[in-house]
Design a protein around this motif. Sequence first.
Motif, PDB file in Angstrom:
ATOM      1  N   ALA A  17       0.888  -1.220   0.036  1.00  0.00           N
ATOM      2  CA  ALA A  17       0.057  -0.183   0.221  1.00  0.00           C
ATOM      3  C   ALA A  17       0.713   1.268  -0.023  1.00  0.00           C
ATOM      4  CB  ALA A  17      -0.923  -0.164   1.087  1.00  0.00           C
ATOM      5  N   VAL A  18       1.924   1.220   0.874  1.00  0.00           N
ATOM      6  CA  VAL A  18       2.857   2.434   0.936  1.00  0.00           C
ATOM      7  C   VAL A  18       3.838   2.707  -0.385  1.00  0.00           C
ATOM      8  CG1 VAL A  18       4.783   3.537   2.119  1.00  0.00           C
ATOM      9  CG2 VAL A  18       2.793   2.437   3.398  1.00  0.00           C
ATOM     10  N   LEU A  19       4.132   1.495  -0.950  1.00  0.00           N
ATOM     11  CA  LEU A  19       4.927   1.695  -2.161  1.00  0.00           C
ATOM     12  C   LEU A  19       3.999   1.686  -3.441  1.00  0.00           C
ATOM     13  CD1 LEU A  19       8.002  -0.893  -1.183  1.00  0.00           C
ATOM     14  CD2 LEU A  19       8.081   1.593  -1.236  1.00  0.00           C
ATOM     15  N   GLY A  20       2.780   1.312  -3.349  1.00  0.00           N
ATOM     16  CA  GLY A  20       2.060   1.197  -4.475  1.00  0.00           C
ATOM     17  C   GLY A  20       1.758   2.491  -4.962  1.00  0.00           C
ATOM     18  N   GLN A  21       1.371   3.586  -3.849  1.00  0.00           N
ATOM     19  CA  GLN A  21       1.112   4.989  -4.254  1.00  0.00           C
ATOM     20  C   GLN A  21       2.097   5.730  -5.285  1.00  0.00           C
ATOM     21  OE1 GLN A  21       0.202   6.856  -0.448  1.00  0.00           O
ATOM     22  NE2 GLN A  21      -1.929   5.724  -0.384  1.00  0.00           N
ATOM     23  N   PRO A  22       3.404   5.443  -4.878  1.00  0.00           N
ATOM     24  CA  PRO A  22       4.328   6.327  -6.105  1.00  0.00           C
ATOM     25  C   PRO A  22       4.712   5.576  -7.361  1.00  0.00           C
ATOM     26  CG  PRO A  22       5.344   5.634  -4.040  1.00  0.00           C
ATOM     27  CD  PRO A  22       3.900   5.248  -3.591  1.00  0.00           C
ATOM     28  N   PHE A  23       4.686   4.067  -6.965  1.00  0.00           N
ATOM     29  CA  PHE A  23       5.218   3.275  -8.048  1.00  0.00           C
ATOM     30  C   PHE A  23       4.367   2.536  -8.612  1.00  0.00           C
ATOM     31  CE2 PHE A  23       8.771   3.835  -4.727  1.00  0.00           C
ATOM     32  CZ  PHE A  23       9.683   4.898  -5.450  1.00  0.00           C
ATOM     33  N   GLY A  24       3.117   2.160  -8.043  1.00  0.00           N
ATOM     34  CA  GLY A  24       2.152   1.346  -8.767  1.00  0.00           C
ATOM     35  C   GLY A  24       2.140   0.017  -8.004  1.00  0.00           C
ATOM     36  N   TYR A  25       0.905  -0.347  -8.045  1.00  0.00           N
ATOM     37  CA  TYR A  25       0.537  -1.707  -6.914  1.00  0.00           C
ATOM     38  C   TYR A  25       1.053  -2.834  -7.426  1.00  0.00           C
ATOM     39  CZ  TYR A  25      -2.354   1.595  -4.447  1.00  0.00           C
ATOM     40  OH  TYR A  25      -2.855   2.689  -3.579  1.00  0.00           O
ATOM     41  N   LEU A  26       1.285  -3.057  -8.725  1.00  0.00           N
ATOM     42  CA  LEU A  26       1.597  -4.137  -9.563  1.00  0.00           C
ATOM     43  C   LEU A  26       3.326  -4.423  -9.162  1.00  0.00           C
ATOM     44  CD1 LEU A  26       1.010  -6.931 -10.942  1.00  0.00           C
ATOM     45  CD2 LEU A  26       1.535  -5.585 -13.032  1.00  0.00           C
ATOM     46  N   ARG A  27       3.817  -3.016  -9.612  1.00  0.00           N
ATOM     47  CA  ARG A  27       5.085  -3.045  -9.376  1.00  0.00           C
ATOM     48  C   ARG A  27       5.738  -3.279  -7.804  1.00  0.00           C
ATOM     49  NH1 ARG A  27       7.193   2.098 -12.903  1.00  0.00           N
ATOM     50  NH2 ARG A  27       6.920   1.242 -15.034  1.00  0.00           N
ATOM     51  N   ALA A  28       5.056  -2.882  -6.994  1.00  0.00           N
ATOM     52  CA  ALA A  28       5.404  -2.993  -5.411  1.00  0.00           C
ATOM     53  C   ALA A  28       5.210  -4.484  -5.145  1.00  0.00           C
ATOM     54  CB  ALA A  28       4.548  -2.187  -4.584  1.00  0.00           C
ATOM     55  N   ALA A  29       4.282  -5.038  -5.518  1.00  0.00           N
ATOM     56  CA  ALA A  29       3.905  -6.437  -5.375  1.00  0.00           C
ATOM     57  C   ALA A  29       5.002  -7.099  -6.061  1.00  0.00           C
ATOM     58  CB  ALA A  29       2.703  -7.137  -5.872  1.00  0.00           C
ATOM     59  N   ILE A  30       5.219  -7.035  -7.047  1.00  0.00           N
ATOM     60  CA  ILE A  30       6.430  -7.752  -7.891  1.00  0.00           C
ATOM     61  C   ILE A  30       7.954  -7.680  -7.164  1.00  0.00           C
ATOM     62  CG2 ILE A  30       7.748  -8.070 -10.064  1.00  0.00           C
ATOM     63  CD1 ILE A  30       4.971  -7.461 -11.612  1.00  0.00           C
ATOM     64  N   ALA A  31       7.990  -6.313  -6.857  1.00  0.00           N
ATOM     65  CA  ALA A  31       9.306  -5.935  -6.234  1.00  0.00           C
ATOM     66  C   ALA A  31       9.457  -6.757  -4.846  1.00  0.00           C
ATOM     67  CB  ALA A  31       9.515  -4.565  -6.034  1.00  0.00           C
ATOM     68  N   LEU A  32       8.304  -6.897  -4.112  1.00  0.00           N
ATOM     69  CA  LEU A  32       8.432  -7.511  -2.646  1.00  0.00           C
ATOM     70  C   LEU A  32       8.480  -8.893  -3.030  1.00  0.00           C
ATOM     71  CD1 LEU A  32       5.660  -5.526  -0.974  1.00  0.00           C
ATOM     72  CD2 LEU A  32       8.408  -5.374  -0.369  1.00  0.00           C
ATOM     73  N   ALA A  33       7.889  -9.450  -4.080  1.00  0.00           N
ATOM     74  CA  ALA A  33       8.002 -10.801  -4.029  1.00  0.00           C
ATOM     75  C   ALA A  33       9.458 -11.308  -4.693  1.00  0.00           C
ATOM     76  CB  ALA A  33       7.018 -11.504  -5.342  1.00  0.00           C
ATOM     77  N   MET A  34      10.027 -10.456  -5.657  1.00  0.00           N
ATOM     78  CA  MET A  34      11.470 -10.550  -5.673  1.00  0.00           C
ATOM     79  C   MET A  34      12.400 -10.369  -4.654  1.00  0.00           C
ATOM     80  SD  MET A  34      11.634  -8.947  -9.553  1.00  0.00           S
ATOM     81  CE  MET A  34      13.384  -9.245  -9.756  1.00  0.00           C
ATOM     82  N   ALA A  35      12.091  -9.439  -3.849  1.00  0.00           N
ATOM     83  CA  ALA A  35      13.099  -9.209  -2.704  1.00  0.00           C
ATOM     84  C   ALA A  35      12.950 -10.483  -1.781  1.00  0.00           C
ATOM     85  CB  ALA A  35      12.577  -8.096  -2.123  1.00  0.00           C
ATOM     86  N   GLY A  36      11.749 -11.091  -1.636  1.00  0.00           N
ATOM     87  CA  GLY A  36      11.403 -12.272  -0.803  1.00  0.00           C
ATOM     88  C   GLY A  36      12.165 -13.687  -1.249  1.00  0.00           C
ATOM     89  N   ALA A  37      12.074 -13.654  -2.430  1.00  0.00           N
ATOM     90  CA  ALA A  37      12.745 -14.809  -3.244  1.00  0.00           C
ATOM     91  C   ALA A  37      14.526 -14.467  -3.259  1.00  0.00           C
ATOM     92  CB  ALA A  37      12.280 -14.675  -4.750  1.00  0.00           C
ATOM     93  N   ILE A  38      14.880 -13.474  -3.336  1.00  0.00           N
ATOM     94  CA  ILE A  38      16.359 -13.298  -3.151  1.00  0.00           C
ATOM     95  C   ILE A  38      16.867 -13.271  -1.965  1.00  0.00           C
ATOM     96  CG2 ILE A  38      18.069 -11.640  -3.369  1.00  0.00           C
ATOM     97  CD1 ILE A  38      16.555 -10.507  -6.018  1.00  0.00           C
ATOM     98  N   LEU A  39      16.017 -12.759  -0.893  1.00  0.00           N
ATOM     99  CA  LEU A  39      16.185 -13.113   0.440  1.00  0.00           C
ATOM    100  C   LEU A  39      16.403 -14.461   0.927  1.00  0.00           C
ATOM    101  CD1 LEU A  39      17.007 -11.538   3.175  1.00  0.00           C
ATOM    102  CD2 LEU A  39      14.706 -11.672   3.589  1.00  0.00           C
ATOM    103  N   TYR A  40      15.267 -15.310   0.442  1.00  0.00           N
ATOM    104  CA  TYR A  40      15.480 -16.803   0.698  1.00  0.00           C
ATOM    105  C   TYR A  40      16.498 -17.571  -0.042  1.00  0.00           C
ATOM    106  CZ  TYR A  40      13.713 -21.512   0.632  1.00  0.00           C
ATOM    107  OH  TYR A  40      13.492 -22.932   0.696  1.00  0.00           O
ATOM    108  N   LEU A  41      16.702 -17.305  -1.174  1.00  0.00           N
ATOM    109  CA  LEU A  41      17.964 -17.968  -1.846  1.00  0.00           C
ATOM    110  C   LEU A  41      19.195 -17.616  -1.232  1.00  0.00           C
ATOM    111  CD1 LEU A  41      16.859 -17.699  -5.618  1.00  0.00           C
ATOM    112  CD2 LEU A  41      16.647 -19.844  -4.083  1.00  0.00           C
ATOM    113  N   GLY A  42      19.538 -16.366  -0.812  1.00  0.00           N
ATOM    114  CA  GLY A  42      20.561 -16.017  -0.153  1.00  0.00           C
ATOM    115  C   GLY A  42      20.790 -16.838   1.199  1.00  0.00           C
ATOM    116  N   ILE A  43      19.861 -16.569   2.004  1.00  0.00           N
ATOM    117  CA  ILE A  43      20.006 -17.134   3.380  1.00  0.00           C
ATOM    118  C   ILE A  43      20.067 -18.881   3.152  1.00  0.00           C
ATOM    119  CG2 ILE A  43      18.612 -17.947   5.241  1.00  0.00           C
ATOM    120  CD1 ILE A  43      17.413 -15.090   5.166  1.00  0.00           C
ATOM    121  N   SER A  44      19.543 -19.456   2.051  1.00  0.00           N
ATOM    122  CA  SER A  44      19.596 -20.566   2.043  1.00  0.00           C
ATOM    123  C   SER A  44      21.073 -21.092   1.423  1.00  0.00           C
ATOM    124  CB  SER A  44      18.547 -21.345   1.045  1.00  0.00           C
ATOM    125  OG  SER A  44      18.796 -20.750  -0.263  1.00  0.00           O
TER     126      SER A  44
END
Length: 109
Positions: A17-44
């Motif tokens: 909701a916070v990032l979706g206002q300036p950047f777009g909701y779809l872009r914010a959701a994709i960015a958070l999903a990618m950040a979560g995947a990168i974080l998961y792969l890095g930790i593993s």
Amino acid sequence: MKRPGLGPIVVVAVLIAVLGQPFGYLRAAIALAMAGAILYLGISYFRSAGEVPPDPEVEDVSDDSFRYVCTMCGLELKVEVAASDRAPSHCREKMVLVQGHRRPPLKPV
């Protein structure tokens, strides 16, 4: 096994909701999903890199007097402790097992 509560879901929704206002909701959701995947792969990756493999089982074979000779250069090797039953290699060739205390067949240089 503990199930995750609503905490992480609420945090993700607020970030979208916070990032979706300036950047777009779809872009914010994709960015958070990618950040979560990168974080998961890095930790593993770093978790698996920190695991130490078990030591191989070694056996004392010094009484059997295993002697190997390289057929290319004539290097002689006496094995006293072995981790496997495969012949060692030298000069990119498998070494030959020599029985007893014979001298290796040396080639003149």
